[in-house]
Motif scaffolding. Structure first.
Motif, PDB file in Angstrom:
ATOM      1  N   UNK A   1       0.813  -1.218   0.000  1.00  0.00           N
ATOM      2  CA  UNK A   1       0.000   0.000   0.000  1.00  0.00           C
ATOM      3  C   UNK A   1       0.849   1.273   0.000  1.00  0.00           C
ATOM      4  N   UNK A   2       1.995   1.227   0.677  1.00  0.00           N
ATOM      5  CA  UNK A   2       2.776   2.453   0.880  1.00  0.00           C
ATOM      6  C   UNK A   2       4.093   2.404   0.109  1.00  0.00           C
ATOM      7  N   UNK A   3       4.473   3.565  -0.419  1.00  0.00           N
ATOM      8  CA  UNK A   3       5.736   3.723  -1.129  1.00  0.00           C
ATOM      9  C   UNK A   3       6.565   4.808  -0.466  1.00  0.00           C
ATOM     10  N   UNK A   4       7.827   4.503  -0.205  1.00  0.00           N
ATOM     11  CA  UNK A   4       8.815   5.519   0.149  1.00  0.00           C
ATOM     12  C   UNK A   4       9.700   5.632  -1.076  1.00  0.00           C
ATOM     13  N   UNK A   5       9.322   6.525  -1.997  1.00  0.00           N
ATOM     14  CA  UNK A   5       9.964   6.529  -3.309  1.00  0.00           C
ATOM     15  C   UNK A   5      10.770   7.803  -3.549  1.00  0.00           C
ATOM     16  N   UNK A   6      11.442   7.831  -4.696  1.00  0.00           N
ATOM     17  CA  UNK A   6      12.345   8.939  -5.040  1.00  0.00           C
ATOM     18  C   UNK A   6      13.344   9.170  -3.917  1.00  0.00           C
ATOM     19  N   UNK A   7      13.843   8.061  -3.357  1.00  0.00           N
ATOM     20  CA  UNK A   7      14.856   8.096  -2.291  1.00  0.00           C
ATOM     21  C   UNK A   7      14.413   8.905  -1.080  1.00  0.00           C
ATOM     22  N   UNK A   8      13.160   8.762  -0.697  1.00  0.00           N
ATOM     23  CA  UNK A   8      12.651   9.423   0.497  1.00  0.00           C
ATOM     24  C   UNK A   8      12.023  10.776   0.267  1.00  0.00           C
ATOM     25  N   UNK A   9      12.037  11.255  -0.968  1.00  0.00           N
ATOM     26  CA  UNK A   9      11.473  12.573  -1.258  1.00  0.00           C
ATOM     27  C   UNK A   9       9.960  12.548  -1.352  1.00  0.00           C
ATOM     28  N   UNK A  10       9.377  11.369  -1.556  1.00  0.00           N
ATOM     29  CA  UNK A  10       7.939  11.264  -1.740  1.00  0.00           C
ATOM     30  C   UNK A  10       7.427   9.990  -1.064  1.00  0.00           C
ATOM     31  N   UNK A  11       6.575  10.159  -0.062  1.00  0.00           N
ATOM     32  CA  UNK A  11       5.935   9.033   0.616  1.00  0.00           C
ATOM     33  C   UNK A  11       4.474   9.032   0.190  1.00  0.00           C
ATOM     34  N   UNK A  12       4.022   7.902  -0.337  1.00  0.00           N
ATOM     35  CA  UNK A  12       2.737   7.869  -1.041  1.00  0.00           C
ATOM     36  C   UNK A  12       1.873   6.717  -0.561  1.00  0.00           C
ATOM     37  N   UNK A  13       0.566   6.980  -0.428  1.00  0.00           N
ATOM     38  CA  UNK A  13      -0.435   5.987  -0.059  1.00  0.00           C
ATOM     39  C   UNK A  13      -1.182   5.576  -1.323  1.00  0.00           C
ATOM     40  N   UNK A  14      -0.943   4.360  -1.795  1.00  0.00           N
ATOM     41  CA  UNK A  14      -1.554   3.896  -3.034  1.00  0.00           C
ATOM     42  C   UNK A  14      -3.063   3.719  -2.898  1.00  0.00           C
ATOM     43  N   UNK A  15      -3.527   3.301  -1.739  1.00  0.00           N
ATOM     44  CA  UNK A  15      -4.955   3.059  -1.548  1.00  0.00           C
ATOM     45  C   UNK A  15      -5.739   4.360  -1.619  1.00  0.00           C
ATOM     46  N   UNK A  16      -5.250   5.377  -0.937  1.00  0.00           N
ATOM     47  CA  UNK A  16      -5.956   6.664  -0.912  1.00  0.00           C
ATOM     48  C   UNK A  16      -5.492   7.603  -2.017  1.00  0.00           C
ATOM     49  N   UNK A  17      -4.450   7.178  -2.763  1.00  0.00           N
ATOM     50  CA  UNK A  17      -3.901   7.971  -3.862  1.00  0.00           C
ATOM     51  C   UNK A  17      -3.550   9.390  -3.401  1.00  0.00           C
ATOM     52  N   UNK A  18      -2.766   9.465  -2.341  1.00  0.00           N
ATOM     53  CA  UNK A  18      -2.361  10.777  -1.837  1.00  0.00           C
ATOM     54  C   UNK A  18      -0.937  10.737  -1.298  1.00  0.00           C
ATOM     55  N   UNK A  19      -0.306  11.894  -1.358  1.00  0.00           N
ATOM     56  CA  UNK A  19       1.046  12.052  -0.836  1.00  0.00           C
ATOM     57  C   UNK A  19       0.988  12.292   0.665  1.00  0.00           C
ATOM     58  N   UNK A  20       1.738  11.505   1.403  1.00  0.00           N
ATOM     59  CA  UNK A  20       1.792  11.651   2.855  1.00  0.00           C
ATOM     60  C   UNK A  20       2.909  12.594   3.282  1.00  0.00           C
ATOM     61  N   UNK A  21       3.952  12.692   2.452  1.00  0.00           N
ATOM     62  CA  UNK A  21       5.103  13.545   2.784  1.00  0.00           C
ATOM     63  C   UNK A  21       5.888  13.787   1.501  1.00  0.00           C
ATOM     64  N   UNK A  22       6.431  14.979   1.361  1.00  0.00           N
ATOM     65  CA  UNK A  22       7.330  15.252   0.237  1.00  0.00           C
ATOM     66  C   UNK A  22       8.386  16.268   0.641  1.00  0.00           C
ATOM     67  N   UNK A  23       9.531  16.169   0.013  1.00  0.00           N
ATOM     68  CA  UNK A  23      10.635  17.115   0.197  1.00  0.00           C
ATOM     69  C   UNK A  23      11.272  17.308  -1.172  1.00  0.00           C
ATOM     70  N   UNK A  24      11.067  18.478  -1.771  1.00  0.00           N
ATOM     71  CA  UNK A  24      11.389  18.674  -3.180  1.00  0.00           C
ATOM     72  C   UNK A  24      12.568  19.614  -3.399  1.00  0.00           C
TER      73      UNK A  24
END
Length: 273
Positions: free
Chosen positions: A60-83
């Protein structure tokens, strides 16, 4: 008792053929049935993961782009980002051009230059040729077109023609005072993220959302960009194909990526009584 396991993708959950083995898929399903949380802890962006997600619907959850984007696949929303800021991305594209290297801009989609994508082998990334052909957005001139339509990015990867070329880019970044987090990957790749951004930070943010202590996490990885997450995990697991720096910080080592090392981590450590 561990409650969450975080898998890197390339060199870890994916074999040399860039596929998830049946054994690893069965292990993920078994972990989910046991009420455990399985996440992807990867340098890839969302569009680079989509072709795999149908094979592992338990994730369900992705910690992707080396930690820059944490994403909830079920709710289709970003939980955290650092850009990365627009100005920083522009400077990184200029530095890539100085080495005639291949820049790769990641947010939810990933963008490359069309001419570079046709010669991935030259940049030490030939194994990704088919995948990049499928999932990347290809611009004719990445520097010019980004300048015309800029946006903050989760990460910029720069693929060089040699390790020495990568060294020169690293030196220029340090000399310029550009504030970015740097991590080496593959043989000639340099991954650039916002300051203080790494897989460990992303994992901490996700665990805070889940009210899960970091002591209850297992991180499995093989490369330098896994280092900070491994240091923060309750159990740090290195693949047999990992670099020596990764094995040095790991608590345990499992089989390599072509022999179901991830399944071994699930069976021996996540599901143990």
């Amino acid at each position: 008792m561990y409650q969450l396991i975080a898998f890197d993708m390339d060199g870890t959950l994916l074999g040399s053929d860039k596929q998830i083995s049946p054994g690893n898929r069965r292990a993920i399903a078994a972990a989910a049935r046991a009420g455990k949380t399985v996440i992807l802890n990867t340098g890839r962006c969302l569009s680079e993961l989509e072709e795999y997600l149908g094979l592992i619907p338990e994730v369900r959850y992705l910690n992707c782009a080396s930690g820059a984007l944490v994403y909830d696949l079920k709710e289709k929303r970003t939980l955290y980002s650092s850009l990365l800021s627009v100005e920083t991305v522009k400077q990184l594209l200029e530095l890539a051009a100085m080495e005639q290297a291949m820049p790769h801009i990641l947010l939810e989609q990933c963008i490359v230059q069309k001419s570079h994508c046709k010669q991935m082998e030259r940049f030490g990334m030939g194994v990704y040729q088919d995948q990049f052909n499928r999932v990347t957005v290809k611009w004719e001139d990445i520097g010019r077109m980004y300048g015309e339509k800029p946006f903050p990015a989760a990460k910029v990867n720069i693929y060089h023609t040699s390790p020495q070329s990568r060294d020169r880019t690293e030196e220029r970044i340090r000399a310029s005072g550009l504030e970015v987090a740097m991590a080496r990957a593959e043989t000639t790749s340099l991954e650039l993220s916002a300051p203080g951004c790494d897989k460990g930070v992303g994992l901490e943010k996700l665990c805070a959302c889940l009210n899960l202590p970091m002591e209850q996490t297992i991180v499995v990885g093989d490369a330098d960009n896994d280092l900070e997450a491994l240091k923060k995990a309750g159990l740090a697991v290195a693949m047999a194909n990992a670099g020596e720096a990764i094995k040095a910080v790991a608590d345990v080592v499992v089989a390599d990526c072509d022999h179901d090392g991830c399944a071994e981590a699930v069976e021996r450590y996540l599901l143990r009584p």
